[in-house]
Design an enzyme around this catalytic site. Structure first.
Site, PDB file in Angstrom:
ATOM      1  N   ASP A   1       0.852  -1.189   0.000  1.00 48.40           N
ATOM      2  CA  ASP A   1       0.000   0.000   0.000  1.00 48.40           C
ATOM      3  C   ASP A   1       0.895   1.248   0.000  1.00 48.40           C
ATOM      4  O   ASP A   1       1.910   1.307   0.677  1.00 48.40           O
ATOM      5  CB  ASP A   1      -0.909   0.004   1.227  1.00 48.40           C
ATOM      6  CG  ASP A   1      -2.053   0.996   1.097  1.00 48.40           C
ATOM      7  OD1 ASP A   1      -3.213   0.564   0.974  1.00 48.40           O
ATOM      8  OD2 ASP A   1      -1.785   2.224   1.107  1.00 48.40           O
TER       9      ASP A   1
ATOM     10  N   GLY B   1     -15.305   3.709   3.911  1.00 53.50           N
ATOM     11  CA  GLY B   1     -14.034   4.342   3.566  1.00 53.50           C
ATOM     12  C   GLY B   1     -13.416   3.837   2.284  1.00 53.50           C
ATOM     13  O   GLY B   1     -12.223   4.038   2.057  1.00 53.50           O
TER      14      GLY B   1
ATOM     15  N   HIS C   1     -10.341  -4.963  -3.395  1.00 55.92           N
ATOM     16  CA  HIS C   1      -9.024  -5.236  -2.821  1.00 55.92           C
ATOM     17  C   HIS C   1      -9.164  -5.679  -1.380  1.00 55.92           C
ATOM     18  O   HIS C   1     -10.043  -5.221  -0.661  1.00 55.92           O
ATOM     19  CB  HIS C   1      -8.113  -4.017  -2.920  1.00 55.92           C
ATOM     20  CG  HIS C   1      -8.719  -2.750  -2.400  1.00 55.92           C
ATOM     21  ND1 HIS C   1      -9.594  -1.998  -3.143  1.00 55.92           N
ATOM     22  CD2 HIS C   1      -8.579  -2.123  -1.215  1.00 55.92           C
ATOM     23  CE1 HIS C   1      -9.965  -0.938  -2.437  1.00 55.92           C
ATOM     24  NE2 HIS C   1      -9.377  -0.995  -1.261  1.00 55.92           N
TER      25      HIS C   1
END
Ligand code: 5GP
Ligand code: ZN
Length: 113
Positions: free
Chosen positions: A29, A92, A99
């Site tokens: 990430d 969110g 994913h």
């Protein structure tokens, strides 16, 4: 519609890739929220978990298995880790390409924020 994760799949955008095969991709990430924060995605563009079809079930199982393998490789499997799949705005979700977040390397809180 433009999709940043499809760009990563197509190598139009760079990412630190940890695992790749014909159906899934795992990469770091860009804005890690824990010492280990890896994203595991299907190469197929599925916007949210609500868009998973029956034909995708083997792919989704493989996504979860891949996440576990990444956790083992990162050395957090035994200590524990969290798999997160945000769906839509209040959860969110910001990237509308399915994913799994693999989060670990620190204690996780419950309830989540
Ligand atoms: P969401 O909030 O949709 O569940 O998670 C999206 C995640 O993708 C966020 O943790 C964000 O940091 C990550 N992300 C967004 N754009 C990029 C990118 O271009 N590259 C990488 N490696 N991660 C990204
Ligand atoms: Zn996509």
């Amino acid at each position: 519609m433009h999709c940043v994760f499809c760009d990563i799949v197509r190598k139009k955008r760079s990412a630190q890739i940890l695992f790749e095969d014909n159906s899934v991709l795992a990469f770091e990430d860009i804005n890690p929220q824990a010492p280990v924060h890896v994203l595991v995605i299907p190469k197929k563009h599925i916007p949210t978990s609500l868009d998973i079809k029956e034909e995708d079930f083997p792919l989704i199982s493989y996504l979860i298995e891949t996440a576990g393998r990444i956790a083992r490789e990162k050395g957090i499997a035994e200590r524990g880790f969290r798999l997160v799949m945000n769906c839509n705005r209040e959860a969110g979700q910001t990237v509308f390409h399915l994913h799994l977040h693999v989060l670990g390397g620190r204690s996780m809180h419950w309830p989540p924020g």
